[in-house]
Design an enzyme around this catalytic site. Structure first.
Site, PDB file in Angstrom:
ATOM      1  N   ASP A  35     -19.224  61.203  20.119  1.00  0.00           N
ATOM      2  CA  ASP A  35     -18.708  61.752  21.372  1.00  0.00           C
ATOM      3  C   ASP A  35     -17.883  63.010  21.147  1.00  0.00           C
ATOM      4  O   ASP A  35     -17.538  63.369  20.011  1.00  0.00           O
ATOM      5  CB  ASP A  35     -17.843  60.708  22.087  1.00  0.00           C
ATOM      6  CG  ASP A  35     -18.671  59.699  22.867  1.00  0.00           C
ATOM      7  OD1 ASP A  35     -19.884  59.921  23.024  1.00  0.00           O
ATOM      8  OD2 ASP A  35     -18.102  58.685  23.301  1.00  0.00           O
ATOM      9  N   LYS A  57     -19.327  64.121  26.435  1.00  0.00           N
ATOM     10  CA  LYS A  57     -19.232  64.312  27.877  1.00  0.00           C
ATOM     11  C   LYS A  57     -17.890  64.932  28.209  1.00  0.00           C
ATOM     12  O   LYS A  57     -16.880  64.634  27.595  1.00  0.00           O
ATOM     13  CB  LYS A  57     -19.338  62.978  28.629  1.00  0.00           C
ATOM     14  CG  LYS A  57     -20.620  62.196  28.430  1.00  0.00           C
ATOM     15  CD  LYS A  57     -20.611  60.976  29.335  1.00  0.00           C
ATOM     16  CE  LYS A  57     -21.846  60.104  29.119  1.00  0.00           C
ATOM     17  NZ  LYS A  57     -21.723  59.278  27.918  1.00  0.00           N
ATOM     18  N   MET A 169      -7.463  60.920  31.168  1.00  0.00           N
ATOM     19  CA  MET A 169      -8.415  61.816  31.826  1.00  0.00           C
ATOM     20  C   MET A 169      -7.943  62.237  33.210  1.00  0.00           C
ATOM     21  O   MET A 169      -8.728  62.327  34.153  1.00  0.00           O
ATOM     22  CB  MET A 169      -9.801  61.143  31.918  1.00  0.00           C
ATOM     23  CG  MET A 169     -10.375  60.729  30.568  1.00  0.00           C
ATOM     24  SD  MET A 169     -11.855  59.699  30.689  1.00  0.00           S
ATOM     25  CE  MET A 169     -11.156  58.149  31.285  1.00  0.00           C
TER      26      MET A 169
END
Length: 244
Positions: A35, A57, A169
């Site tokens: 990732d 991502k 996030m």
């Protein structure tokens, strides 16, 4: 050939926080599917012949959709022995590790989950913030900063009982998150911290209150983590990590 997929947590960034088991598997891996935010030093631990595949991502930019990542893991499990699916932090804390494990199970692929140190715990610690502290609070909550979570209907609930809130996030939605917390009854003077690049030499942190944090964190960039609660104030005596 029947390979095995290891859903592996890479920790919060500092290579020294990688678990012994995760490091051993990285050394052995035939394929590493990794990732965004995986430290390059960790990837350099792979053997020379290992296949490294980036599937990171970020907001509005996915290298591969999740469905194709799932299919990729199955495909490599049919052609290679050891596949490491390397995820930042812990694979089951907002890492979609559960989804991938279910897909592997459905397709008859052997898998193992290798826990990692979550940034939700490690990053506050590197900023001198205990998530629980006797006499202040007895619980903490980890929540995603996704835009659908924080709204006028969001129930801050036990935060009014001094629960520490860790928001992952959420930096790009900071204004909305703070407005939601204030709307739901949190005191504007409640301590708040935002930590960028936690556990890394480039770590930066801002300490403020809910009513000032937006203005005081304009220079902070992703990846960053938000901590809200009375235990944030302990950083004045507990900060120990020296960044660059």
């Amino acid at each position: 050939m029947g390979g095995k997929v290891y859903l592996t947590g890479a920790g919060p960034g500092d290579p020294d926080l990688l678990t012994v088991k995760a490091l051993r598997l990285i050394h052995q891996a035939d394929v590493i599917v990794y990732d965004r935010l995986i430290n390059d030093e960790i990837l350099r631990e792979a053997k020379k012949e290992a296949i490294l595949i980036y599937v990171g991502k970020e907001d509005s930019l996915h290298t591969l959709p999740q469905e194709k990542i799932n299919a990729l893991l199955v495909a490599y499990a049919h052609t290679h022995d050891t596949i490491v699916r390397l995820k930042g932090g812990d694979p089951l804390v907002f890492g979609r590790g559960g989804e991938e494990a279910l897909y592997l199970s459905k397709n008859g692929i052997a898998f193992e989950i290798i826990p990692g140190i979550s940034s939700a715990i490690a990053v506050p610690a590197y900023a001198g913030i205990p998530l629980t502290h006797r006499g202040i609070n007895t619980s903490f909550r980890i929540i995603t900063g996704h835009q659908t979570v924080f709204s006028e209907d969001f129930d801050a609930g036990v935060l009014r009982e001094n629960e520490t809130l860790v928001i992952l996030m959420g930096l790009h939605r900071l204004d909305k998150i703070i407005r939601s917390l204030l709307y739901n009854g949190l005191d504007s003077s409640l301590p708040c911290a935002i930590i960028e690049n936690g556990t890394m030499p480039t770590q930066k942190q801002v300490f403020a209150t809910l009513d000032t944090i937006v203005d005081e964190s304009r220079h902070i960039h992703s990846p960053a983590l938000i901590v809200v609660g009375e235990t944030v104030s302990l950083h004045k005596n507990l900060e120990w990590f020296q960044s660059l």
